[in-house]
Design an enzyme around this catalytic site. Structure first.
Site, short mmCIF file in Angstrom:
data_model
loop_
_atom_site.label_atom_id
_atom_site.label_comp_id
_atom_site.label_asym_id
_atom_site.label_seq_id
_atom_site.Cartn_x
_atom_site.Cartn_y
_atom_site.Cartn_z
N SER A 173 -12.23 48.46 -13.03
CA SER A 173 -12.37 48.15 -11.61
C SER A 173 -13.75 47.64 -11.23
CB SER A 173 -12.00 49.37 -10.77
OG SER A 173 -12.72 50.51 -11.20
N HIS A 205 -5.68 47.39 -10.86
CA HIS A 205 -6.15 46.04 -10.56
C HIS A 205 -5.35 44.99 -11.33
CE1 HIS A 205 -9.56 47.46 -8.22
NE2 HIS A 205 -9.59 48.45 -9.10
N LYS A 236 -3.83 47.96 -3.58
CA LYS A 236 -4.70 46.82 -3.86
C LYS A 236 -3.93 45.52 -3.63
CE LYS A 236 -7.85 49.85 -5.74
NZ LYS A 236 -8.10 50.87 -6.76
C1 LIG Z 1 -8.45 52.16 -6.79
C2 LIG Z 1 -8.11 52.71 -8.10
C3 LIG Z 1 -7.31 53.84 -8.22
C4 LIG Z 1 -6.91 54.65 -7.03
O1 LIG Z 1 -5.89 54.05 -6.30
P1 LIG Z 1 -5.71 54.42 -4.75
O2 LIG Z 1 -4.34 53.96 -4.46
O3 LIG Z 1 -6.77 53.70 -4.02
O4 LIG Z 1 -5.87 55.92 -4.64
C5 LIG Z 1 -6.93 54.22 -9.49
N1 LIG Z 1 -7.35 53.57 -10.59
C6 LIG Z 1 -8.14 52.49 -10.51
C7 LIG Z 1 -8.57 51.80 -11.76
C8 LIG Z 1 -8.56 52.04 -9.27
O5 LIG Z 1 -9.38 50.98 -9.19
#
Ligand SMILES: *Cc1c(COP(=O)(O)O)cnc(C)c1O
Length: 396
Positions: free
Chosen positions: A183, A211, A242
């Site tokens: 990320s 992602h 996302k």
């Molecule tokens: C953002 C993210 C999460 C968490 O997801 P949310 O739905 O925002 O709680 C988990 N893993 C990765 C790699 C992330 O970037």
């Protein structure tokens, strides 16, 4: 009313955080359409958003959510197994299974809850979890909660992982856990080699496509699709918060796995179900992702343009990768904050990321390009960045 006494260590710790230049302050944003946002009265081009496909503000998602809102109200009122799982939850779970080409899918309140719950349910004290050193905090926290032995490896050198896998004897499970797209780096996990190792050493491979979903792969299923290894990965986790533009986490897999998760994962069992309107919006988003592949194509074109331009700058480091996450590594946390502040003045919002989110000495601006950003937005960003770098960073 006077505030209650609180221990001095809170003040001390706050001072420690400030002294290290790592104090995190909060601000109030208003998201705007077109990859913009409003902050302190100023409209900014938002290069800090994970809404890669520009779906969060899409009229069709808003209409789907609005209609479900008037039908079912706002909150889900209970956890899914008690009485919170509505027709919209059921529909989204079947649609996710279809989208992912899996037998079944299960929703979670967030990606964080999915990762924390699934890793800690899968692993127990006699097991060993192999974690990439850049894995998301939720995966690391899941490992810690499980009480399993934790072995950390780096994906740019899988020799260590191989040695550690060889060393483990006994009946305990071996579980390899990785982000598919890291990320804060935008770098990609070597999924083919990880599948080979998992098969050779009889380990479970679990990947977090937070992602990847919606961005990577011919039909937007993620990096596992892009690299042709979906059928070799035991547990695929994704998030709807996302590229899908909504909220919630999910796991796609076999019916047996999903039935087991419904019965064993505490972050599912003990948390209120997602709001039904969010599920309705996510159903709409999945249809758009499948029907409009040009969103992914344009996104990659824009990101390629920006990355290539940035790589020509000699005073910054841009890791080699692909896709919409582009870190500009400035190393020093103060310089990173300064450049981010100057960019904001010039009309651009970028994430300023410092330890402990990233390793010491790798503070960075995390730029994320979305489908909403035009070529002109990016050209103007480059100009503002060059001006700020000239003031704050020496050429190397
Ligand atoms: C953002 C993210 C999460 C968490 O997801 P949310 O739905 O925002 O709680 C988990 N893993 C990765 C790699 C992330 O970037």
């Amino acid at each position: 009313m006077s505030s209650p006494e609180y221990p001095k260590w809170i003040d001390d710790d706050l001072q420690k955080i400030r002294d290290a230049g790592l104090f995190r302050s909060r601000r109030t944003f208003k998201p705007l359409p077109g990859g913009r946002c409003l902050l302190d009265g100023q409209t900014l081009i938002n290069l800090s958003s994970n809404d890669y496909l520009d779906l969060a503000h899409d009229d069709r998602l808003i209409a789907a959510a609005t209609s479900a809102l008037s039908e079912m109200g706002v909150g889900a009122r209970a956890s899914a197994l008690v009485s919170g799982r509505t027709e919209w939850h059921e529909r989204l779970e079947s649609q996710l299974a279809l989208f992912e080409g899996a037998e079944a899918a299960i929703l979670f309140p967030s990606g964080y809850a999915a990762n924390l719950g699934v890793v800690s349910a899968l692993a127990s004290e006699q097991d060993t979890v192999f974690c990439d050193r850049l894995n998301h905090a939720s995966l690391i926290d899941g490992c810690r909660l499980s009480g399993a032995r934790l072995r950390v490896y780096r994906h740019d050198n899988l020799e260590k992982l191989k040695r550690e896998l060889e060393k483990v004897t006994g009946d305990g499970k071996k579980i390899i856990v990785t982000d598919s797209v890291f990320s804060m780096d935008g770098s990609l996990a070597p999924l083919v080699s990880l599948c080979d190792l998992a098969e050779k050493y009889e380990a479970i491979l679990m990947i977090d496509e937070a992602h990847g979903t919606g961005v990577w792969g011919a039909t937007g299923r993620g990096l596992a699709e892009e690299l042709g290894v979906e059928y070799r990965v035991t547990v695929r986790i994704g998030t709807l918060s996302k590229a899908v533009g909504t909220m919630g986490g999910f796991v796609a897999g076999s019916s047996a796995l999903v039935d087991w998760l419904w019965n064993r994962v505490r972050t599912q069992i003990y948390s209120t179900a997602l709001p039904p309107a969010i599920c309705a919006a996510a159903c709409e988003a999945l249809e758009i992702i499948q029907a409009e592949p040009e969103r992914r194509r344009v996104l990659f074109e824009r990101a390629d343009f920006l990355r290539k331009e940035l790589q020509q700058r000699t005073n910054i480091t841009i890791p080699a990768s692909n896709g919409p996450i582009i870190p500009i590594i400035l190393q020093d946390p103060d310089v990173t904050m300064k450049v981010a502040a100057e960019l904001q003045e010039a009309g651009f919002l970028v994430g300023a990321i410092r330890p402990p989110t990233v390793p010491e000495g790798t503070s960075r601006l995390r730029v994320s390009v979305t489908y909403a950003h035009t070529q002109d937005d990016l050209v103007r960003f480059l100009k503002a960045l060059d001006r700020s770098l000239a003031r704050n960073v020496e050429s190397r």
